[in-house]
Write a protein that holds these residues in place. Sequence first.
Motif, PDB file in Angstrom:
ATOM      1  N   ASP A 174       3.854  -2.440  -1.586  1.00 28.68           N
ATOM      2  CA  ASP A 174       3.203  -1.730  -0.493  1.00 28.68           C
ATOM      3  C   ASP A 174       3.171  -2.579   0.769  1.00 28.68           C
ATOM      4  O   ASP A 174       3.149  -3.805   0.698  1.00 28.68           O
ATOM      5  CB  ASP A 174       1.772  -1.370  -0.898  1.00 28.68           C
ATOM      6  N   VAL A 175       3.133  -1.895   1.909  1.00 32.39           N
ATOM      7  CA  VAL A 175       3.175  -2.588   3.194  1.00 32.39           C
ATOM      8  C   VAL A 175       2.150  -3.713   3.284  1.00 32.39           C
ATOM      9  O   VAL A 175       2.454  -4.835   3.703  1.00 32.39           O
ATOM     10  CB  VAL A 175       2.892  -1.597   4.350  1.00 32.39           C
ATOM     11  N   SER A 176       0.921  -3.418   2.873  1.00 34.93           N
ATOM     12  CA  SER A 176      -0.133  -4.417   3.049  1.00 34.93           C
ATOM     13  C   SER A 176       0.080  -5.604   2.120  1.00 34.93           C
ATOM     14  O   SER A 176      -0.399  -6.702   2.392  1.00 34.93           O
ATOM     15  CB  SER A 176      -1.506  -3.787   2.810  1.00 34.93           C
ATOM     16  N   VAL A 177       0.804  -5.418   1.029  1.00 30.79           N
ATOM     17  CA  VAL A 177       1.032  -6.511   0.083  1.00 30.79           C
ATOM     18  C   VAL A 177       2.278  -7.308   0.469  1.00 30.79           C
ATOM     19  O   VAL A 177       2.360  -8.514   0.232  1.00 30.79           O
ATOM     20  CB  VAL A 177       1.161  -5.936  -1.339  1.00 30.79           C
ATOM     21  N   GLN A 178       3.242  -6.606   1.100  1.00 26.83           N
ATOM     22  CA  GLN A 178       4.477  -7.273   1.523  1.00 26.83           C
ATOM     23  C   GLN A 178       4.191  -8.522   2.337  1.00 26.83           C
ATOM     24  O   GLN A 178       4.774  -9.585   2.092  1.00 26.83           O
ATOM     25  CB  GLN A 178       5.313  -6.322   2.385  1.00 26.83           C
TER      26      GLN A 178
END
Lengths: 311, 328, 332
Positions: free
Chosen positions: B187-191
């Motif tokens: 996910d974007v926030s984890v990337q």
Amino acid sequence: MADTKPQRRVFFRIWDSDVAASFRRSPVAIVSGVVALVIVLAALLAPWIAPTNPYDPSSLNLMDGFTPPMEPNAFTGNTYLMGTDNQGRDVFSTILYGARISLFVGVSAVLLAMALGISAGLVAGYRGGWVDAVLMRVADVQLSFPSILIALLIFGVARGIIPPTQREAMAIWVLIVAIGLSDWVQFARVVRGATMVEKGKEYVQAARVIGVSPLRILIRHILPNVMGPVLVIATISVALAIIAEATLSFLGVGVPPTQPSLGTLIRIGQQFLFSGEWWILLFPALTLLALALSVNMLGDWLRDALNPRLR
Amino acid sequence: MTTPLLSVRDLVVEFPSRRGTLRALDGVSFDIAPGEVLGMVGESGAGKSITGAAIIGLIEPPGRIAGGEVWLDGTRIDTLAPEAMRRVRGKRIGMVFQDPLTSLNPLYTIARQLTETIRTHLDLSEKDARLRAVALLDRVGIPAAARRIDDYPHHFSGGMRQRVVIALALAAEPELVIADEPTTALDVSVQAQIIDLLKEICAERGAAVMLITHDMGVIAETADRVAVLYAGRMAELGPVRDVILHAHHPYTRGLMGSIPTLDHAADRLVQIPGAMPRLDAIPQGCAFNPRCTQAIARCRVERPALRPVAPNHAAACWLADDAEPAHG
Amino acid sequence: MAEPFLTVSGLTRRFDVSKPWLNRVLEREDRQFLTAAADVSFAIEKGETFALVGESGSGKSTIAKMIVGLLTPSAGRIAIEGQAIDPNDPATMRVLRRRMQMIFQDPFASLNPRWRVGDIIAEPIRTLGLMSGSDIAPEVARLLGLVGLSAKDADKFPHEFSGGQRQRIAIARALSSRPDFIVCDEPTSALDVSVQAQILNLMRDLQDEFGLTYLLISHDLSVVRHMSKRIGVLYLGRLVEVADAKRLFHEPQHPYTRMLLDAVPDLALSGRRRKQVSGEIPNPISPPAGCAFHPRCPQVMPACKTGVPVLHATATGMAACILAGPPFAQTP
């Protein structure tokens, strides 16, 4: 779009496809294909190829009985490629006609099993829920019996229903139904699994958004996409159905001796094996072996050819 | 300049097929300095993952390295025997793949996978290896590492799994880490967390990174230099700032313009017409010429070599010398 | 003010994710439900692009599927120009189906591999009975031209095309019933960036030409920024912020929106350092109590752990956060 150009294109597409290329590269597939094709063609063309008509009693001469292969008969001087049986029937001709019946029964039974199995699998896989549960439990129950037992059971029931005068004429159809009913489960299982995969794909959702009916989605969208594995099983099933037919006929519950299939011929032949007339058994048995083996190998090859790349 | 850690020279990878041999990689050359982060970008099929696979000797047969050389710190590694190559992988080159699930064995605990890797490559006792594994997990940000080390991969979330994979890649103190789309499945926030972690931890240990991704944003933030691949060939290679802001190859310029940004809203995005050619239909001359708006006659016949256009900056384009470095 | 084109109010969808009955009995587990969308309300004006952004588990695809009738809502109402969408009412669905279409994420899965492109594009026309047989072929040719393909492509199969061309085919299919509303579910996330630009430009051109209304579902903020007029941000099935696109990017009100913006890589190399975002998305089967974002929120307060904030007006639009305004819903 029905002029000759698209047809040539279709031919080219088949010739150029990965499957065709894999066929051309596989010696096993080519040999099996040729063997199967020769037997099938010989069986189809039996009335024109066979030297005698084994079903025509007037052409039989009992004096010709037990003629060994490639040796002149002691009384009549006739020579037969594969010898004759106890009634003087030419073994080569009976094999051609027998293979015809065996193939007819095998292919028809598989078509029946396919029709049943594909329908059940499509409905179970697409609807899910209790429809799926019921259909698959029935399949599980049937799978827990050997299919030959199921076929014998159906055969027995049919004998009870059909009046004795009709029995001989109906024997082939009973056999087809018996083998077909005992074989639908594997089609249903494979189609169900593939349907469950396909129905989640976006092209099915796209059709649903437009409001395409479930029946149409099943037949026009999903069915063409699940046919690959079905074809593989169908090919192998034809080989198994031919063997099942032979087994039933060998046990004496299959086609009657007046219209002998390969299995019937083997049953007749085994009576003479130990009295020295080996050819009556050997040639039908070899034919059955070659037919079942080549079709089976074709199925194996088809599975390998369809599996890695196309999916 | 210091001697490169990894040196790839004229690498050619071929896949024989029914319709003739496909060149997935055609004469790719680049160096990675110790501790450097080299980004490798390109669209799907450009050959970026194959470059990574070729370096670590994991090209799927029937594909093969048909030419060129790969040198790791003065040793040629593309000709090593499989057994020797296995020792290089893991010990000297660590790997992080896109899907953390495929790089972890679902049947073994994290502890077992980590200690096994550590003990294969380093001479440590079982106990020391475990201590080291816990320290590594702690370093990659697994909370309560000493307890969680005995969990199985499926007990971890996607981002945590990728952290474990990074720990695994770094377990034997490699000099180079090849990360192939390490954040694409996240996910974007984890990337952002994972990219930062990868960059930090490699810098801390002095490991160089070859970062393979299709995401220019990730490259912009992470890499020191970037290599742009197109149809199996190197289109441009240079410092990340220069390549992003002053690209010399029309393909790189198009690629940069086609990315929508948050900062200024363009009415239309720059678009490159057409699509990258399939490997069986690479045009003569420059592979990009049918899509290039500036193509000249020469581009259609003669293939441009990668040549210097600025300090440390090279592009494979006939026009690269004359072309004004365009602004994005 | 005129009635909005699409109105969604209180849309909720629960999925039963329980184990089979026998397992539940043996393992003494209760039924489990996943709330993919909870009380989602928004409106889309005619001719605008409204975007729903969110990460995995945010419920954005579930909402899209409910709107086009692929899923039945557990609660709530969806209406197009005042006419409610009810999958169980065939007559109104027939009318609405012509008016709304969908573009899917994966152009390799959204086209039936065994069908010719011409038949794929004509399927909505045939299914909805919009044209007679002889008119279909020229219409397919017109549609192919519209999306930048050639009329000859109608005879080919999908595997003969690249990903971008396939997505063009999917767009042509969506346009074939002459809809006024298209739901675009991650239309470019399976494509390379240079091809993504082509598809996004094409979608904009078509919108200008036919006055289309788009609902764009995406996880990519830059795509959303480029395409949409208004944006709704979803987190674990709830709408946390709705605002005008420009204002959302300049003045995010909800901490989650701010966090998403911070996580976007900086391509312009302006030196903007992106902030570390902590934590990961919780399991949607057992979301945190109160505001679902509170375990990751840098500005969390005790009240966030108990009350579920509702959307209320802010300076830029609407947000569901205690910091952006007072009200709480009743604790469920």
